[in-house]
Design a protein around this motif. Structure first.
Motif, PDB file in Angstrom:
ATOM      1  N   LYS A  33       0.830  -1.206   0.000  1.00 31.93           N
ATOM      2  CA  LYS A  33       0.000   0.000   0.000  1.00 31.93           C
ATOM      3  C   LYS A  33       0.864   1.256   0.000  1.00 31.93           C
ATOM      4  O   LYS A  33       0.540   2.243  -0.677  1.00 31.93           O
ATOM      5  CB  LYS A  33      -0.930  -0.013   1.210  1.00 31.93           C
ATOM      6  N   VAL A  34       1.943   1.232   0.760  1.00 29.93           N
ATOM      7  CA  VAL A  34       2.852   2.385   0.765  1.00 29.93           C
ATOM      8  C   VAL A  34       3.421   2.606  -0.625  1.00 29.93           C
ATOM      9  O   VAL A  34       3.442   3.739  -1.139  1.00 29.93           O
ATOM     10  CB  VAL A  34       3.991   2.178   1.781  1.00 29.93           C
ATOM     11  N   GLU A  35       3.889   1.546  -1.264  1.00 36.92           N
ATOM     12  CA  GLU A  35       4.483   1.684  -2.594  1.00 36.92           C
ATOM     13  C   GLU A  35       3.457   2.206  -3.587  1.00 36.92           C
ATOM     14  O   GLU A  35       3.785   3.032  -4.457  1.00 36.92           O
ATOM     15  CB  GLU A  35       5.063   0.340  -3.036  1.00 36.92           C
ATOM     16  N   ALA A  36       2.219   1.754  -3.490  1.00 36.81           N
ATOM     17  CA  ALA A  36       1.177   2.249  -4.389  1.00 36.81           C
ATOM     18  C   ALA A  36       0.909   3.726  -4.140  1.00 36.81           C
ATOM     19  O   ALA A  36       0.722   4.511  -5.089  1.00 36.81           O
ATOM     20  CB  ALA A  36      -0.102   1.435  -4.197  1.00 36.81           C
ATOM     21  N   THR A  37       0.906   4.140  -2.874  1.00 38.27           N
ATOM     22  CA  THR A  37       0.679   5.552  -2.542  1.00 38.27           C
ATOM     23  C   THR A  37       1.780   6.433  -3.103  1.00 38.27           C
ATOM     24  O   THR A  37       1.517   7.479  -3.719  1.00 38.27           O
ATOM     25  CB  THR A  37       0.595   5.733  -1.014  1.00 38.27           C
ATOM     26  N   VAL A  38       3.032   6.023  -2.908  1.00 35.96           N
ATOM     27  CA  VAL A  38       4.153   6.851  -3.366  1.00 35.96           C
ATOM     28  C   VAL A  38       4.234   6.855  -4.884  1.00 35.96           C
ATOM     29  O   VAL A  38       4.530   7.892  -5.500  1.00 35.96           O
ATOM     30  CB  VAL A  38       5.468   6.353  -2.732  1.00 35.96           C
ATOM     31  N   LEU A  39       3.959   5.731  -5.526  1.00 38.35           N
ATOM     32  CA  LEU A  39       3.937   5.709  -6.993  1.00 38.35           C
ATOM     33  C   LEU A  39       2.855   6.642  -7.525  1.00 38.35           C
ATOM     34  O   LEU A  39       3.074   7.371  -8.506  1.00 38.35           O
ATOM     35  CB  LEU A  39       3.708   4.286  -7.492  1.00 38.35           C
TER      36      LEU A  39
END
Length: 576
Positions: free
Chosen positions: A324-330
């Motif tokens: 979820k963090v990676e999706a948010t930052v992307l």
């Protein structure tokens, strides 16, 4: 990385070479060895005939020491060390194939061993770069910690400025238009407009870089073509001879590990003990390998950051799982590329490269980068920048004043460019650059735009002279850092397979940290005292556990305060 106070501007390459085989980018091994044999024979003659011209050391005011980023409380200790330091120069051939031709000077410092009864010999030191000055490195090391200072008990510590740098013979490429001088004269100071780099924009800045590099490399080819790692290694051998030493030890960081590996390959019988920290690839001369390797490592570091952010979701709210963090930052990166952030109190827009910069933070800077990422989820375009973003971008940060007269140059841009481009065997065409640029962004979707290949050497007119490495059985200790991105951890094992040696593993993110952390520096001191190889580990530079998730990151191990994590948009596409 520059040892001590600066982070290297350049990443180092990835590659693999079989043990016992010389590594070279072009030409046959036999031809390379023939040319090198001639140069090395000349270097041996130069070493035997050379002498040191000793002279008074330059003196530095408090203002100069401040410009060099010494702490005021260290001024007295520095001057006590400097009072023991001897300064001199050695004359070396500009071209070792023509030892009777033009000569240049190499500046050096010597800090004699304090325990003369148990003196072991000399230890050369190099801080990295290429382009970094090592003239003050013995003093810097002595002030780093009492553990590091133990090296001066048994060894004369030898600092030096490699050819083209600092107090040694230098040359600066002229700036286009005749205004001053510049290292990479083709760099565009402002960079392209905010947003994704288009092919047309890339072509424009590529062409500017080609023109600047062509002008630089053709402005003084006689001198510039001799700025190579191999020639610096020959200069070290000449200095060793001038000091009347049969053998020499060596400590090097980052590019200094490339120099050490080449020095050991050329003169294995003269090497006593050698420690290389944050080790470059055996194919460090190939920029396409460099950037591909560091881009992968940087994206891998972001995965670690995402795990940390997920465990601190209650503080930053970017996601309770790494995915979820990676999706948010992307999503933030894509949003910033589509509609760059424009804040009323920050001059420059912030696009996807800024998100990539934040995501690339090493763990010592996570508590600076995380609040900025959090702030972007609620920020308003056109409004004043939230404090965490302004702290990273430095919207009201004033440029550093020019250094006082007499301040020794700590980095030389022209020399850095020449060392890199004289050895780079990458395809310099626009198509090769553009294809790899796009591939890097695809393979590293969050940080790739920030770390992708730049055509640093496109347009350089001098032919490449890649390094040659050979395996040898002598004493060699290396240290690799598991999570760092500038010289990724696999490279130390590739270098070991090529030249030999033993590897100590450091589980940190920080380039060249071994001498900065007393627990690790103790391993360095023990190795140079005993010569015993060390395949163990030490902690490296770690965040202060007392700081907490929202506190300031700190190493708690470096005598210097932790430096802020600051984004410089002007260097976004500087191609450096």
């Amino acid at each position: 990385m520059r040892f001590g106070r600066r982070t290297a501007a350049l990443a180092c390459a990835a590659g693999f070479a079989a043990a016992g085989v010389g590594v070279g980018g072009t030409g046959t091994a036999e031809a390379a060895q023939g040319t090198q044999g001639t140069q090395d024979a000349s270097a041996a003659v130069a070493a035997a005939a050379s002498t040191v011209v000793w002279q008074a050391c330059p003196q530095y005011s408090d203002d100069i020491l401040a410009a060099l980023r010494f702490r005021p409380e260290d001024y007295a200790a520095f001057r006590a060390i400097w009072a023991r330091t001897e300064c001199g120069t050695v004359s070396v051939p500009l071209d070792y194939r023509d030892p009777g031709g033009e000569h240049i000077t190499i500046a050096l410092t010597r800090l004699k061993a304090q325990d003369s009864a148990h003196r072991r010999g000399i230890m050369f030191m190099n801080p990295g770069g290429p382009g970094g000055s090592g003239y003050l490195m013995p003093a810097n090391l002595m002030l780093q910690s009492s553990t590091d200072a133990e090296l001066n008990q048994d060894y004369d510590l030898i600092g030096f400025d490699p050819r083209g740098i600092g107090y040694s013979t230098t040359y600066e490429c002229p700036r286009p238009g005749g205004s001053g001088s510049a290292g990479n004269a083709g760099s565009a100071s402002d960079g392209p407009p905010a947003g994704p780099l288009t092919k047309e924009q890339a072509r424009q800045y590529y062409d500017q870089n080609v023109a600047g590099n062509a002008a630089c490399s053709s402005s003084n080819p006689t001198f510039l073509r001799q700025l190579t790692t191999s020639n610096v290694a020959r200069d070290l051998n000449t200095i060793r001879g001038a000091l009347h030493e049969r053998r020499a030890s060596y400590f090097g960081v980052s590019w200094g590990t490339q120099l050490g590996a080449v020095y050991r390959s050329l003169y294995p019988a003269t090497i006593d003990r050698m420690w290389l920290d944050s080790v470059v690839s055996p194919m460090a001369y190939k920029f396409s390998y460099r950037f591909a390797g560091t881009s992968r490592a940087t994206e891998g570091g972001f995965h670690q950051f995402a795990q940390w952010l997920a465990t601190h979701n209650g503080t930053y709210g970017l996601g309770d799982t790494p995915a979820k963090v990676e999706a948010t930052v992307l999503a933030l990166r894509k949003q910033a590329d589509t509609t760059p952030w424009r804040f009323s109190d920050i001059d420059s827009p912030l696009d996807g490269t800024f998100i990539g910069f934040l995501a690339s933070a090493p763990n010592l800077a996570w508590t600076q980068a995380a609040p900025a990422l959090q702030a972007l989820t609620t920020a308003t375009n056109g409004a004043p920048a939230p404090a965490p973003i302004k702290a990273v971008v430095g919207g009201d940060r004033q440029p550093a004043p020019p250094p006082p007269a007499g301040t020794p140059a700590q980095f030389d841009n022209t020399a850095s460019l020449a060392y890199l481009c004289n050895e780079d065997t990458s395809d310099q065409s626009f198509d090769a650059f553009w294809n790899q640029y796009q591939r890097t962004i695809t393979e590293n979707p969050v940080t790739g735009e920030y770390t992708a290949l730049r055509p640093t050497c496109a347009g350089w007119t001098l032919p490449p002279q890649p390094i040659t490495l050979r395996w040898s059985p002598g004493s060699l200790q290396m240290s690799g850092h598991i999570y760092e991105s500038k010289t990724p951890y696999p490279w130390v094992w590739q270098m070991q397979a090529t030249v030999g040696g033993t590897v100590l593993t450091v589980p940190d993110f920080i380039h060249g940290s071994v001498a900065h952390v007393p627990e690790c520096a103790a391993h360095v001191v023990a190795y140079f005292e005993t010569g015993h190889p060390d395949s163990g580990t030490c902690p490296g530079a770690q965040p202060d556990p007392a700081a907490g998730a929202a506190g300031a990151a700190a190493t708690a191990t470096d005598r210097h305060d932790a430096q802020p994590y600051v984004y410089d948009r002007a260097k976004r596409y500087s191609f450096q």
